[in-house]
Design an enzyme around this catalytic site. Structure first.
Site, PDB file in Angstrom:
ATOM      1  CG  ASP A 102      -1.642  -1.796   1.747  1.00  0.00           C
ATOM      2  OD1 ASP A 102      -1.889  -1.754   0.465  1.00  0.00           O
ATOM      3  OD2 ASP A 102      -1.817  -1.707   2.497  1.00  0.00           O
ATOM      4  CD  GLU A 158      -9.584  -2.253  -0.812  1.00  0.00           C
ATOM      5  OE1 GLU A 158      -9.896  -2.224  -0.066  1.00  0.00           O
ATOM      6  OE2 GLU A 158      -8.678  -2.152  -1.967  1.00  0.00           O
TER       7      GLU A 158
END
Ligand SMILES: *[C@@H]1O[C@H](CO)[C@@H](O)[C@H](O)[C@H]1NC(C)=O
Ligand SMILES: *[C@@H]1O[C@H](CO)[C@@H](O)[C@H](O)[C@H]1NC(C)=O
Ligand SMILES: *[C@@H]1O[C@H](CO)[C@@H](O)[C@H](O)[C@H]1NC(C)=O
Ligand SMILES: *[C@@H]1O[C@H](CO)[C@@H](O)[C@H](O)[C@H]1NC(C)=O
Ligand SMILES: *[C@@H]1O[C@H](CO)[C@@H](O)[C@H](O)[C@H]1NC(C)=O
Ligand SMILES: *[C@@H]1O[C@H](CO)[C@@H](O)[C@H](O)[C@H]1NC(C)=O
Ligand SMILES: *[C@@H]1O[C@H](CO)[C@@H](O)[C@H](O)[C@H]1NC(C)=O
Length: 557
Positions: free
Chosen positions: A34, A210
């Site tokens: 991420d 997301e």
């Protein structure tokens, strides 16, 4: 990481003018999912997620996009991050990294509590600093929103937008990108939350839009998101519009990246991107990807790693890596070079009282359990009643595994006087996925010592919301008597693409390998992290007085 000499490829300078002329992906090898990407002047920063390990959110720095150095962690004080009893894969999820008016913002969500009874997302937060190199960030300032993967965006008129992944149908688990404006001093909402985008995939629970990142390039707003879940169908897509909330025009060339289209590629699960403009005007992006081993896409013990690629523009839309998949060797773009993954530290060389840098603990430690000064020259690990795998904080010091072919080695001095007392080294990924080689004693306190190996069976039922601690009843434990009760013992774990082999050498003796396991045991896909090597000391249910003294830490290929 120490920089290599730069090799210039004149022909590529037009594209790679930030002096990026040699590169090997992943640029942050090992457990670094991420990535959030930021430039301030000629400094570049990346933050990655850490889940239930402490400290949280490493901040890496580079001036050339290739050589990255850890400069600290945004959540490094227990008061900022209380991961007490936090289950595997709770804790810190994907971060965002922004800079506005001289202040750095690290934006995140911590799922302190995350069980099947309570899978509600907690409110997200941000921490700030005016000196990112100080390793001194504020306490969290909380948003009001329910969701994860928060982003912050400052519009030209001064409005501050918070954008996140929220759930719009909790029963069917359908997610969407939500947004509102906030008061940046308090995190308080100023406008109602609205669903601004549902993604490009069919609107069901597999879509999982997301990781939103909002940008303004030349007066046009762009919304970059991750879609398809973080596994095999992970991808990045982008929209553009006239305002930070849309309405959105779909990029006709979406997805921007989707290696899952070709499962034979060495890099998979590509997505969760962030892009920026370099000082010279060129654009670059980061994303996460995995490098599956042994021909099985779910077998990637190092987990999700951070990759870099060039971004170009066509008709006002970004193109990642010229429209080609992101791979380890972006040979069309950059000259190849080996990554720096070895790490060696003699604990006698450490100045000061603390381990500083890329050291991790499982959950927030209740108190300091190691010393570099009690016995100078050694890392002394003081055991407690908890064992690796307990939903507590075992005396366990970790560093990320950074290459698939990597050996971890140390020398341990340890004299246990019971059979519950045990110290050694581990390859660890979560409470129910870790394997050890250590030294233990005898129940009658005879002073006899044994090499102990512990192999856990993979439990596929244990997902991110695992309720129970490690199921040690499922471990295969073997003991081999040592010849002496006081000689130092060398311990090692030899990692390869598909196995870990555990060995020891007593005194000046030869290495003896006692256990070999399939590394697939360390790569349950629903674990969001990656493997770390560790040194531990435990009383396995009882307080223990025997200190474990480790002389050095060595990771090498
Ligand atoms: C960290 O920052 C805070 C707030 O700016 C300041 O009060 C504190 O003294 C700083 N601590 C250190 C160790 O620099
Ligand atoms: C997707 O489904 C959710 C939940 O049913 C709904 O709220 C949302 O409006 C849908 N989005 C689109 C674009 O249909
Ligand atoms: C969502 O829709 C896609 C496309 O129709 C389908 O492949 C996928 O199985 C669906 N997922 C769920 C959970 O229904
Ligand atoms: C914005 O405009 C400048 C000047 O025309 C150009 O160099 C740059 O590439 C543009 N950026 C984007 C993202 O289109
Ligand atoms: C690990 O080493 C083996 C044997 O040298 C080699 O075949 C393999 O490609 C290496 N794996 C990685 C990920 O470097
Ligand atoms: C320790 O020894 C006792 C007595 O022999 C035995 O009951 C117990 O299972 C042993 N514990 C371990 C962890 O080996
Ligand atoms: C632990 O092991 C027991 C016995 O094999 C089994 O019944 C139980 O489901 C396991 N629990 C977990 C969390 O794996």
């Amino acid at each position: 990481m120490i920089g290599f000499g730069m090799r210039t490829v004149a022909a590529l300078l037009a594209l790679a003018a930030v002096t990026v002329d040699a590169l090997f992906n992943p640029i942050l090898p090992g457990f670094n999912p991420d990535p959030a990407f930021l430039r301030v002047g000629s400094d570049y920063f990346i933050a990655t997620s850490t889940f239930e390990v402490f400290p949280g959110h490493p901040i890496y720095h580079s001036t050339n996009l290739v050589d990255w150095e850890l400069v600290g962690h945004a959540l490094n004080r227990p008061a900022q991050l209380s991961l007490l009893g936090t289950p595997g894969n709770g804790g810190l999820w994907a971060p965002g990294l922004r800079y506005h008016d001289g202040i750095f913002y690290l934006i995140s969500t911590s799922r302190h509590v995350y069980t099947s009874e309570l899978s509600l997302f907690p409110r997200s937060f941000y921490v700030t600093t005016d000196d990112i190199f100080s390793n001194n960030w504020s306490d969290p300032i909380y948003f009001d929103s329910l969701g994860y993967d928060p982003d912050l965006f400052w519009d030209d008129n001064g409005d501050v937008y918070s954008t996140w992944c929220g759930i719009n149908d909790p029963i069917d688990k359908i997610y969407g990108i939500y947004q509102n404006t906030i008061d940046i001093a308090t995190g308080d909402s100023l406008t109602p939350a609205q669903l601004i985008f549902s993604g490009t995939l069919p609107n069901n629970s597999s879509a999982r839009p997301e990781g939103p990142k909002l940008y303004n390039f030349n007066g046009t707003y762009y919304l970059l998101i991750a879609e398809g879940g973080t596994g095999a169908t992970h991808r990045a897509t982008i929209q553009r519009g006239p305002s930070p909330s849309g309405p959105w025009e779909n990029n006709p060339k979406n997805p921007l990246v989707y290696n899952g289209e070709d499962p034979s590629l060495a890099v998979q699960s590509t997505g969760h991107a962030d892009i920026l403009q370099a000082e010279d005007g060129s654009f670059w992006g980061t994303l996460l990807g995995t490098r599956p081993q042994g021909g099985n896409t779910n077998h990637a013990q190092l987990g999700r790693e951070t990759f870099l690629y060039p971004v170009t523009w066509e008709d006002g839309w970004p193109i990642f890596n010229g429209g080609r998949p992101i791979t380890e060797h972006l040979v069309d773009v950059l000259e190849d070079r080996p990554p720096v993954t070895d790490f060696e530290l003699d604990f006698g060389d450490v100045e000061g009282e603390d381990l500083e840098g890329a050291w991790y603990f499982v959950r927030t430690p209740y108190k300091k359990f190691y010393s570099l000064t009690e016995r100078k020259g050694y890392l002394r690990v003081k055991g407690n009643a908890y064992a690796i795998g307990d939903r507590d904080s075992a005396a366990l010091v970790l560093r990320k595994q950074t290459a698939y072919n990597q050996t971890f080695e140390t020398t341990l001095e340890f004299s246990p006087l019971s059979n519950t007392t045990e110290a050694g080294i581990t390859i660890w990924r979560q409470d129910s996925m870790h394997d050890e080689i250590g030294i233990s004693g005898d129940a009658d306190g005879s002073g006899k010592r044994y090499i102990v190996t512990r192999k856990l069976e993979k439990n596929d039922q244990v997902g991110p919301w695992a309720l129970t601690p490690a199921n040690n009843t499922k471990a295969t434990v073997d003991r081999v008597e040592l010849e002496t009760d006081d000689e130092p013992v060398k311990l090692r774990i030899v990692g390869s693409s598909t196995s870990y082999t555990f060995g020891y050498a007593e005194g000046e003796g030869e290495w003896v390998d006692v256990l070999s396991i399939d590394s697939a045991l360390l790569s349950l896909f629903s674990d969001f992290k990656g493997t770390l090597f560790g040194m531990y000391n435990t009383g396995r249910g009882f307080p223990t007085l025997a200190p474990a003294d480790f002389r050095y830490w060595k990771q090498y290929s």
